[in-house]
Each structure stands twice: as structure tokens, then as C-alpha cells.
Design a protein around this motif. Structure first.
Motif, PDB file in Angstrom:
ATOM      1  N   LEU A  92       0.824  -1.344  -0.183  1.00 19.85           N
ATOM      2  CA  LEU A  92       0.361   0.145   0.232  1.00 19.85           C
ATOM      3  C   LEU A  92       0.951   1.317  -0.026  1.00 19.85           C
ATOM      4  O   LEU A  92       2.010   1.003   0.839  1.00 19.85           O
ATOM      5  N   GLY A  93       0.501   2.239  -1.494  1.00 18.65           N
ATOM      6  CA  GLY A  93       1.799   3.273  -0.738  1.00 18.65           C
ATOM      7  C   GLY A  93       1.084   4.405  -2.550  1.00 18.65           C
ATOM      8  O   GLY A  93       0.774   3.830  -3.325  1.00 18.65           O
ATOM      9  N   PRO A  94       1.141   5.202  -2.450  1.00 21.72           N
ATOM     10  CA  PRO A  94       1.646   5.809  -3.741  1.00 21.72           C
ATOM     11  C   PRO A  94       2.444   5.557  -4.829  1.00 21.72           C
ATOM     12  O   PRO A  94       3.263   4.886  -4.939  1.00 21.72           O
ATOM     13  N   PRO A  95       1.705   6.442  -5.903  1.00 15.57           N
ATOM     14  CA  PRO A  95       2.664   5.769  -7.058  1.00 15.57           C
ATOM     15  C   PRO A  95       4.187   6.336  -7.284  1.00 15.57           C
ATOM     16  O   PRO A  95       4.004   7.075  -6.005  1.00 15.57           O
ATOM     17  N   GLY A  96       5.150   5.160  -8.564  1.00 15.50           N
ATOM     18  CA  GLY A  96       6.479   5.730  -7.998  1.00 15.50           C
ATOM     19  C   GLY A  96       7.438   5.321  -6.861  1.00 15.50           C
ATOM     20  O   GLY A  96       8.257   6.152  -6.938  1.00 15.50           O
ATOM     21  N   THR A  97       6.993   4.227  -6.431  1.00 14.76           N
ATOM     22  CA  THR A  97       7.945   3.594  -4.868  1.00 14.76           C
ATOM     23  C   THR A  97       7.904   1.934  -5.644  1.00 14.76           C
ATOM     24  O   THR A  97       8.934   1.927  -4.690  1.00 14.76           O
ATOM     25  N   ALA A  98       8.470   1.821  -6.284  1.00 13.64           N
ATOM     26  CA  ALA A  98       9.288   1.661  -7.305  1.00 13.64           C
ATOM     27  C   ALA A  98       8.420  -0.532  -6.704  1.00 13.64           C
ATOM     28  O   ALA A  98       9.474  -0.750  -6.697  1.00 13.64           O
ATOM     29  N   LYS A  99       7.120  -0.091  -6.128  1.00 12.73           N
ATOM     30  CA  LYS A  99       5.985  -1.805  -5.996  1.00 12.73           C
ATOM     31  C   LYS A  99       6.346  -2.602  -7.914  1.00 12.73           C
ATOM     32  O   LYS A  99       6.849  -3.613  -7.602  1.00 12.73           O
ATOM     33  N   SER A 100       5.768  -2.078  -8.871  1.00 20.40           N
ATOM     34  CA  SER A 100       6.215  -2.782  -9.878  1.00 20.40           C
ATOM     35  C   SER A 100       7.707  -3.245 -10.287  1.00 20.40           C
ATOM     36  O   SER A 100       7.817  -4.023 -11.040  1.00 20.40           O
ATOM     37  N   GLU A 101       8.362  -2.263 -10.365  1.00 21.53           N
ATOM     38  CA  GLU A 101       9.717  -2.744 -10.331  1.00 21.53           C
ATOM     39  C   GLU A 101      10.283  -4.090 -10.042  1.00 21.53           C
ATOM     40  O   GLU A 101      10.516  -4.972  -9.954  1.00 21.53           O
ATOM     41  N   LEU A 102       9.995  -4.033  -8.927  1.00 24.47           N
ATOM     42  CA  LEU A 102      10.250  -4.858  -7.771  1.00 24.47           C
ATOM     43  C   LEU A 102      10.069  -6.288  -7.939  1.00 24.47           C
ATOM     44  O   LEU A 102      10.605  -7.372  -7.952  1.00 24.47           O
ATOM     45  N   CYS A 103       8.658  -6.531  -8.948  1.00 22.61           N
ATOM     46  CA  CYS A 103       8.004  -7.914  -9.142  1.00 22.61           C
ATOM     47  C   CYS A 103       8.554  -7.841 -10.259  1.00 22.61           C
ATOM     48  O   CYS A 103       9.269  -9.078 -10.671  1.00 22.61           O
ATOM     49  N   ARG A 104       8.603  -6.944 -11.176  1.00 22.23           N
ATOM     50  CA  ARG A 104       9.350  -7.356 -12.764  1.00 22.23           C
ATOM     51  C   ARG A 104      11.177  -8.025 -12.035  1.00 22.23           C
ATOM     52  O   ARG A 104      11.214  -9.235 -12.967  1.00 22.23           O
ATOM     53  N   ARG A 105      11.969  -7.330 -11.505  1.00 17.19           N
ATOM     54  CA  ARG A 105      13.093  -7.750 -11.141  1.00 17.19           C
ATOM     55  C   ARG A 105      13.287  -9.051 -10.961  1.00 17.19           C
ATOM     56  O   ARG A 105      14.020 -10.160 -11.250  1.00 17.19           O
ATOM     57  N   LEU A 106      12.264  -9.661  -9.611  1.00 22.59           N
ATOM     58  CA  LEU A 106      12.073 -11.331  -8.915  1.00 22.59           C
ATOM     59  C   LEU A 106      11.564 -12.000 -10.127  1.00 22.59           C
ATOM     60  O   LEU A 106      12.468 -13.129 -10.218  1.00 22.59           O
ATOM     61  N   SER A 107      10.669 -11.794 -11.463  1.00 23.15           N
ATOM     62  CA  SER A 107      10.485 -12.581 -11.982  1.00 23.15           C
ATOM     63  C   SER A 107      11.803 -12.957 -13.179  1.00 23.15           C
ATOM     64  O   SER A 107      11.665 -13.717 -13.649  1.00 23.15           O
ATOM     65  N   THR A 108      12.287 -12.204 -13.035  1.00 26.13           N
ATOM     66  CA  THR A 108      13.836 -11.620 -13.970  1.00 26.13           C
ATOM     67  C   THR A 108      14.898 -12.680 -13.495  1.00 26.13           C
ATOM     68  O   THR A 108      15.708 -13.760 -13.476  1.00 26.13           O
ATOM     69  N   ILE A 109      15.365 -12.310 -12.284  1.00 25.30           N
ATOM     70  CA  ILE A 109      16.511 -13.168 -11.345  1.00 25.30           C
ATOM     71  C   ILE A 109      15.593 -14.038 -11.393  1.00 25.30           C
ATOM     72  O   ILE A 109      16.530 -15.263 -11.180  1.00 25.30           O
ATOM     73  N   ALA A 110      14.932 -14.922 -11.218  1.00 21.48           N
ATOM     74  CA  ALA A 110      14.169 -16.317 -10.446  1.00 21.48           C
ATOM     75  C   ALA A 110      13.553 -16.768 -11.765  1.00 21.48           C
ATOM     76  O   ALA A 110      13.399 -18.278 -11.532  1.00 21.48           O
ATOM     77  N   ARG A 111      13.422 -16.236 -12.777  1.00 18.74           N
ATOM     78  CA  ARG A 111      12.757 -17.283 -14.401  1.00 18.74           C
ATOM     79  C   ARG A 111      11.492 -17.160 -13.923  1.00 18.74           C
ATOM     80  O   ARG A 111      11.589 -19.114 -14.518  1.00 18.74           O
ATOM     81  N   LEU A 112      10.883 -16.237 -13.757  1.00 21.86           N
ATOM     82  CA  LEU A 112       9.548 -17.254 -13.834  1.00 21.86           C
ATOM     83  C   LEU A 112       8.439 -16.369 -13.985  1.00 21.86           C
ATOM     84  O   LEU A 112       8.621 -15.572 -14.639  1.00 21.86           O
ATOM     85  N   GLY A 113       7.764 -17.327 -14.404  1.00 17.71           N
ATOM     86  CA  GLY A 113       6.398 -17.113 -15.129  1.00 17.71           C
ATOM     87  C   GLY A 113       5.935 -16.042 -15.484  1.00 17.71           C
ATOM     88  O   GLY A 113       4.674 -15.892 -13.924  1.00 17.71           O
ATOM     89  N   TYR A 114       5.458 -14.823 -15.598  1.00 18.43           N
ATOM     90  CA  TYR A 114       5.684 -13.432 -14.780  1.00 18.43           C
ATOM     91  C   TYR A 114       3.786 -12.999 -16.205  1.00 18.43           C
ATOM     92  O   TYR A 114       3.813 -13.246 -17.201  1.00 18.43           O
ATOM     93  N   PHE A 115       3.041 -12.161 -14.749  1.00 23.43           N
ATOM     94  CA  PHE A 115       2.183 -11.475 -15.277  1.00 23.43           C
ATOM     95  C   PHE A 115       1.611 -10.122 -14.533  1.00 23.43           C
ATOM     96  O   PHE A 115       1.380 -10.520 -13.393  1.00 23.43           O
ATOM     97  N   GLU A 116       1.799  -9.540 -15.504  1.00 15.69           N
ATOM     98  CA  GLU A 116       1.142  -8.041 -14.238  1.00 15.69           C
ATOM     99  C   GLU A 116       0.049  -7.625 -15.587  1.00 15.69           C
ATOM    100  O   GLU A 116       0.038  -7.258 -16.410  1.00 15.69           O
ATOM    101  N   ARG A 117      -1.217  -7.113 -14.831  1.00 15.13           N
ATOM    102  CA  ARG A 117      -2.309  -5.813 -15.490  1.00 15.13           C
ATOM    103  C   ARG A 117      -2.432  -4.647 -13.921  1.00 15.13           C
ATOM    104  O   ARG A 117      -2.794  -4.988 -13.016  1.00 15.13           O
ATOM    105  N   THR A 118      -2.950  -3.460 -14.570  1.00 17.22           N
ATOM    106  CA  THR A 118      -3.103  -2.628 -14.072  1.00 17.22           C
ATOM    107  C   THR A 118      -5.155  -2.935 -14.187  1.00 17.22           C
ATOM    108  O   THR A 118      -5.785  -3.050 -14.835  1.00 17.22           O
ATOM    109  N   LEU A 119      -5.704  -2.930 -12.892  1.00 17.36           N
ATOM    110  CA  LEU A 119      -7.283  -3.321 -12.423  1.00 17.36           C
ATOM    111  C   LEU A 119      -8.036  -1.785 -12.423  1.00 17.36           C
ATOM    112  O   LEU A 119      -7.670  -0.937 -12.302  1.00 17.36           O
TER     113      LEU A 119
END
Length: 284
Positions: A92-119
């Protein structure tokens, strides 16, 4: 007689309170002792154990998650903790606090199947779960083409989670809680390891309380502090770097080893006492 009974009850209550306080003191002392022992333990450079190699891999992953990000150490560790424990994380936090960036990094580092969407309030099930399969419709089957969508993801990131509408809420709850997806007449198991949700605000209605409860780990993400901005402007170590493209091939295996070993861990009584007191403190 009544006075004696009352005095005996008060004495028993005082003894119980004293015993509980004594248990807490001994528990705290035991924790301090074990922490001191772990810090002062001699380092053995030869023959690194399996546990040591797993820990080193997790530490490398944490460092990669934090590259170029300021004051996001806690969020990076919570993300790895959620992935190891198979739980979901709410940021929970305002925009621009690297929330989505952390997830993208983890998917790259761990080679995980990744999906994201803004609802949004107008999001449709097709945006999240995939379009209807035309080939299945020709066979009189109501199924979705889920490849590349949420039902096939191992790591899921949903932005503005509390703006989801009733059209997708029930399916999303089943996906998060039971790791199952209703595809037409069939209920299929999904490979989801962890889901991360982000929002600028908490749930505003009771209809979303069940969705809120699906996230065991919750974190308020604050904007970068003034000192953090100063570090960024001065180009400190934490401010250097950018996107992370490197992968840790052994991270997935390390996380699987941790998950496999977790059931064999016995929680010491002194730790259980501290957790009980922490729960009581939060409830009050």
C-alpha cells in the motif's frame, strides 16, 4: 470465608501474572543469547553447507532486487519471503515507489512466469484470465485461451487491486486462495507461487474484505525520505545501477529447498511466547 476466597483468588492471579512475566523475560533472554551466538559463530570457509549455499543465493537475489533502489530493502525481503512461503504480499503506497519494478526484477532473477495488469472498475475477465477460445467454442465448449495470462503465471502482480469489480472478483479469490481456476466446466490447478498486489488506498467496501484477507503479508510503502533523495542526488552506492537483467539459475532451486525443509522446522517455545505476546500487542 468470602474474604479468604477473594484473597486466595487475588494471590493466584498475582502468581499467574508473575509466572507469565518470568516466561517472557526468559524468552527474551534466550532470543538474545541465540542471536549473540549466531553473530559470534566462527566462519568456516571450507565445505560450505547446503544451507549456507542456499542462504548465499537468497542474499545475492536480495542484493539484485535492491540495485539502484533507495529505501526498498524491506520490500525486497518481503517479496522473497512471500515467494518462499507461498503467500501473497500487499503493498500500500503512492505511485512511483518501485512496487511493480521489484516484481519485474524478481521474475527476471528467478526466471518465473510473470503476468501483471492494472485493474479498473471497468476491467473485464478477458484482460486478466484470457479471451474465449474460438476453437473451444466450435466444439461447444466454454473455455479461455489462458496462455500468457494470470492462470499460467508463477508470479502475479496486480496494480490497483481494490478497483477490481464483481465480474472478476470471485474467480480471482479462488485463484489466490486455492490455486485453482474454473475454465468452463473444468477446475484446473494453476502454477501460482505468489501474488503481489499494489494499491494507493485500502479497501473501501465490505465486498473487498475477503480479497484483503487473501494477503497475509502487508506493507505500507512510503515515498523516499529527504535523506534518500539527497543520496540519490549525490549518486551514492544505492543510487547507482538501473534495471536488472541478470538471472540466478540456482535461485528457483534454492527457494524449493527452503520450502521443502520448512515443515521440519520446530518452533522453540521461547519464540512462540514472543509471537503470542506480539499478537496480543497488535490486537490491543
Amino acid at each position: 470465608l468470602a474474604r479468604r476466597v477473594r484473597q486466595a483468588a487475588e494471590a493466584a492471579e498475582e502468581a499467574e501474572v508473575g509466572a507469565s512475566a518470568d516466561l517472557r523475560e526468559r524468552a527474551a533472554a534466550r532470543v538474545r543469547q541465540q542471536l549473540t551466538a549466531s553473530v559470534n559463530a566462527p566462519h568456516n570457509p571450507r565445505g560450505v553447507s547446503v544451507a549456507g549455499s542456499v542462504g548465499a543465493t537468497v542474499r545475492r537475489a536480495t542484493a539484485l532486487l535492491e540495485v539502484g533502489l533507495i529505501e526498498r530493502e524491506c520490500e525486497a525481503r518481503l517479496l522473497l519471503l512471500a515467494l518462499v512461503g507461498g503467500e501473497h504480499l500487499l503493498l500500500l503506497g503512492p505511485p512511483g515507489t518501485a512496487k511493480s519494478e521489484l516484481c519485474r526484477r524478481l521474475s527476471t532473477i528467478a526466471r518465473l512466469g510473470y503476468f501483471e495488469r492494472t485493474l479498473t472498475r471497468f476491467s473485464t475477465p478477458e484482460e486478466l484470465f484470457g479471451p474465449l477460445s474460438l476453437a473451444a467454442l466450435e466444439r461447444d465448449e466454454f473455455r479461455r485461451a489462458t496462455a500468457g495470462y494470470a492462470p499460467t503465471a508463477e508470479l502475479l502482480f496486480l496494480d490497483e487491486i481494490f478497483k477490481s469489480n464483481s465480474a472478476i472478483l470471485n474467480t480471482l479469490l479462488t485463484l489466490l486462495n486455492e490455486r485453482l481456476f474454473d475454465d468452463g466446466a473444468k477446475r484446473e490447478r494453476v502454477p501460482l507461487l505468489s501474488a503481489v498486489a499494489a494499491s494507493n488506498e485500502g479497501p473501501e467496501s465490505d465486498d473487498l474484505s475477503a480479497l484483503y484477507d487473501r494477503f497475509l503479508l502487508r506493507r505500507l510503502v512510503a515515498p523516499v525520505s529527504d535523506d534518500g533523495v539527497l543520496e540519490l542526488l549525490l549518486g551514492g552506492e544505492a543510487a547507482e545501477g538501473g534495471s536488472v537483467d541478470a538471472a540466478l539459475p540456482d535461485l528457483r532451486e534454492a527457494l524449493e529447498e527452503v520450502r521443502a525443509a520448512a515443515p521440519s522446522v520446530r518452533l522453540p517455545r521461547h519464540v512462540a511466547l514472543l509471537l503470542r505476546d506480539a499478537r496480543a500487542f497488535v490486537r490491543e
